[in-house]
Enzyme design. Structure first.
Site, mmCIF file in Angstrom:
data_model
loop_
_atom_site.group_PDB
_atom_site.id
_atom_site.type_symbol
_atom_site.label_atom_id
_atom_site.label_comp_id
_atom_site.label_asym_id
_atom_site.label_seq_id
_atom_site.Cartn_x
_atom_site.Cartn_y
_atom_site.Cartn_z
ATOM 1 N N ASP A 46 32.839 51.224 32.607
ATOM 2 C CA ASP A 46 32.988 49.919 31.954
ATOM 3 C C ASP A 46 32.354 48.829 32.801
ATOM 4 O O ASP A 46 32.863 48.477 33.859
ATOM 5 C CB ASP A 46 34.478 49.604 31.769
ATOM 6 C CG ASP A 46 34.691 48.283 31.047
ATOM 7 O OD1 ASP A 46 34.732 48.294 29.812
ATOM 8 O OD2 ASP A 46 34.787 47.230 31.723
ATOM 9 N N TYR A 51 29.206 41.022 35.283
ATOM 10 C CA TYR A 51 29.467 41.665 36.573
ATOM 11 C C TYR A 51 28.208 41.760 37.449
ATOM 12 O O TYR A 51 28.287 42.101 38.628
ATOM 13 C CB TYR A 51 30.044 43.083 36.395
ATOM 14 C CG TYR A 51 31.294 43.183 35.545
ATOM 15 C CD1 TYR A 51 32.005 42.046 35.167
ATOM 16 C CD2 TYR A 51 31.770 44.406 35.103
ATOM 17 C CE1 TYR A 51 33.138 42.133 34.372
ATOM 18 C CE2 TYR A 51 32.912 44.502 34.313
ATOM 19 C CZ TYR A 51 33.586 43.364 33.941
ATOM 20 O OH TYR A 51 34.706 43.468 33.160
ATOM 21 N N LYS A 76 29.180 44.292 27.970
ATOM 22 C CA LYS A 76 29.755 43.187 27.192
ATOM 23 C C LYS A 76 28.816 41.978 27.225
ATOM 24 O O LYS A 76 28.105 41.771 28.215
ATOM 25 C CB LYS A 76 31.110 42.754 27.787
ATOM 26 C CG LYS A 76 31.994 43.918 28.212
ATOM 27 C CD LYS A 76 33.341 43.475 28.760
ATOM 28 C CE LYS A 76 34.131 44.653 29.317
ATOM 29 N NZ LYS A 76 33.827 44.997 30.700
ATOM 30 N N HIS A 109 32.904 39.624 25.150
ATOM 31 C CA HIS A 109 33.763 39.570 26.341
ATOM 32 C C HIS A 109 34.997 38.670 26.168
ATOM 33 O O HIS A 109 36.097 39.019 26.572
ATOM 34 C CB HIS A 109 32.918 39.096 27.542
ATOM 35 C CG HIS A 109 33.378 39.614 28.863
ATOM 36 N ND1 HIS A 109 32.529 40.028 29.846
ATOM 37 C CD2 HIS A 109 34.628 39.788 29.376
ATOM 38 C CE1 HIS A 109 33.217 40.429 30.906
ATOM 39 N NE2 HIS A 109 34.500 40.284 30.636
HETATM 40 N N1 LIG Z 1 37.326 42.339 29.536
HETATM 41 C C1 LIG Z 1 37.715 41.571 30.537
HETATM 42 O O1 LIG Z 1 37.832 40.337 30.405
HETATM 43 C C2 LIG Z 1 38.015 42.199 31.859
HETATM 44 C C3 LIG Z 1 38.610 41.448 32.871
HETATM 45 C C4 LIG Z 1 38.897 42.074 34.080
HETATM 46 C C5 LIG Z 1 38.597 43.423 34.256
HETATM 47 N N2 LIG Z 1 37.987 44.129 33.255
HETATM 48 C C6 LIG Z 1 37.632 45.566 33.420
HETATM 49 O O2 LIG Z 1 38.792 46.293 33.794
HETATM 50 C C7 LIG Z 1 38.549 46.986 35.015
HETATM 51 C C8 LIG Z 1 39.814 47.146 35.814
HETATM 52 O O3 LIG Z 1 40.407 45.894 36.101
HETATM 53 P P1 LIG Z 1 40.462 45.247 37.574
HETATM 54 O O4 LIG Z 1 39.316 45.749 38.342
HETATM 55 O O5 LIG Z 1 40.595 43.776 37.404
HETATM 56 O O6 LIG Z 1 41.849 45.731 38.161
HETATM 57 P P2 LIG Z 1 42.637 47.112 38.377
HETATM 58 O O7 LIG Z 1 41.850 48.266 37.941
HETATM 59 O O8 LIG Z 1 44.001 46.902 37.820
HETATM 60 O O9 LIG Z 1 42.821 47.128 39.958
HETATM 61 C C9 LIG Z 1 41.730 47.254 40.833
HETATM 62 C C10 LIG Z 1 42.241 46.932 42.262
HETATM 63 O O10 LIG Z 1 43.248 47.860 42.638
HETATM 64 C C11 LIG Z 1 42.808 48.654 43.749
HETATM 65 N N3 LIG Z 1 43.174 50.041 43.411
HETATM 66 C C12 LIG Z 1 42.548 50.893 42.586
HETATM 67 N N4 LIG Z 1 43.203 52.064 42.479
HETATM 68 C C13 LIG Z 1 44.292 51.946 43.275
HETATM 69 C C14 LIG Z 1 45.351 52.830 43.600
HETATM 70 N N5 LIG Z 1 45.434 54.050 43.078
HETATM 71 N N6 LIG Z 1 46.319 52.392 44.467
HETATM 72 C C15 LIG Z 1 46.242 51.162 45.006
HETATM 73 N N7 LIG Z 1 45.262 50.264 44.729
HETATM 74 C C16 LIG Z 1 44.289 50.664 43.878
HETATM 75 C C17 LIG Z 1 41.312 48.450 43.856
HETATM 76 O O11 LIG Z 1 40.881 48.450 45.193
HETATM 77 P P3 LIG Z 1 39.691 49.413 45.745
HETATM 78 O O12 LIG Z 1 38.502 49.238 44.844
HETATM 79 O O13 LIG Z 1 39.471 48.923 47.123
HETATM 80 O O14 LIG Z 1 40.256 50.813 45.671
HETATM 81 C C18 LIG Z 1 41.168 47.026 43.286
HETATM 82 O O15 LIG Z 1 41.457 46.070 44.292
HETATM 83 C C19 LIG Z 1 37.485 46.104 35.696
HETATM 84 O O16 LIG Z 1 36.849 46.754 36.748
HETATM 85 C C20 LIG Z 1 36.598 45.795 34.513
HETATM 86 O O17 LIG Z 1 35.759 46.885 34.218
HETATM 87 C C21 LIG Z 1 37.696 43.534 32.059
#
Ligand SMILES: NC(=O)c1ccc[n+]([C@@H]2O[C@H](COP(=O)([O-])OP(=O)(O)OC[C@H]3O[C@@H](n4cnc5c(N)ncnc54)[C@H](OP(=O)(O)O)[C@@H]3O)[C@@H](O)[C@H]2O)c1
Length: 271
Positions: A46, A51, A76, A109
């Protein structure tokens, strides 16, 4: 069941239920992270034009040697690219950066209020031209979806929203279910901000799993597609290892009761 377990969208396209999110990964970081994830068995990535890492994603896919059709790629259209013509241009920029002929899913988005309907018409065209196997939206509330559906020919196949136990989005999920729109969770593990929560810890201990795995399994059993982000191989492996246990209804109820409207990102009406 594994990382190739899929959810069927209303047009019949299958999306792997667990994918890798790549928000905030820099170009150099994203290449290695996506390659590692693909080696571990991830088949769903994704990204977004916002990004600024689509090139790295595309290179990693190409260099992985995995046939293109086995990998599900989402990107997106960003807010300042919205509008009919602007979105068509943005889509072609994304395709070029990714180095692909088509994407599997193209999303609006955010619901930019005076533009999202024109943007959606562009997505319908991209879909009609066979350049995206599925189209959808992100951060749409029921009122945005209602409004969009009134003027559109194709119903969104997905709504990607912020969703984790403290923001379980009951109303939007119910609306999507009624309209056959699949729900996809962003920030599914709430960026790791409350993995020490006692409810999660208690359930994690019971299954000898981590709190992150408990949340991702909760997504899966609720038919929520999920895209945890990690740049670390061990965490990518951990986040994918959710297919060998099952939460009870009691566990699910306990996790549901954590909802307290803890929104980490912006509210779609305030964007
Ligand atoms: N559509 C939208 O508006 C929107 C907005 C935000 C995000 N997104 C998408 O959703 C994806 C995920 O959301 P997100 O990146 O905001 O947050 P997330 O996946 O909830 O959390 C990512 C964070 O948690 C850490 N992490 C990952 N796995 C872990 C585990 N098993 N234990 C402890 N910590 C862990 C990662 O660090 P490390 O990388 O250092 O492991 C990173 O700091 C994004 O990458 C993006 O593709 C979409």
């Amino acid at each position: 069941m594994s990382l190739t377990t899929t959810t069927k969208l209303h047009n019949g396209v299958e999306i792997p239920s667990v994918g890798l999110g790549v928000y905030k990964m820099a170009e150099n970081e994203v290449y290695e992270s996506v390659k590692t994830a693909l080696e571990l068995g991830y088949r769903h990535i994704d990204t977004a034009s916002f990004y600024e890492n689509e090139e790295g994603v595309g290179r990693a896919i190409k260099d992985s040697g995995i046939p293109r059709e086995e990998i599900f790629v989402t990107t997106k259209v960003w807010n300042d690219e919205q509008g009919f013509v602007e979105t068509l241009e943005a889509f072609h920029r994304s395709l070029t950066k990714l180095g692909l002929d088509y994407v599997d899913l193209y999303l609006v988005h955010w619901p930019v209020s005076d533009k999202y309907k024109d943007t959606w018409r562009a997505l319908e065209k991209v879909y009609g031209d066979g350049k995206a196997r599925a189209i959808g939206v992100s951060n749409f509330l029921p009122h945005h979806l209602d409004d969009l559906m009134r003027d559109s020919e194709i119903m969104p196949m997905i709504n990607q929203i912020e969703l984790h136990p403290q923001l379980s989005q009951v109303e939007t999920r119910e609306f999507c279910k009624q309209h056959n729109i699949a729900v996809e969770a962003w920030s599914p593990i709430a960026k790791g901000t409350y993995l020490d929560h006692p409810v999660l810890q208690e359930i994690a201990e019971k299954y000898n799993k981590t709190a992150a795995q408990i949340i991702l399994r909760w997504d899966f059993q609720n038919e929520i597609i999920t895209i945890p982000k990690s740049v670390r191989k061990e965490r990518q492996r951990e986040n994918a290892d959710i297919f060998d246990f099952e939460l009870t209804q009691d566990d699910i109820d306990k996790i549901n009761s954590m909802d307290n409207d803890n929104r980490l990102g912006l509210h779609p009406d305030d964007f």
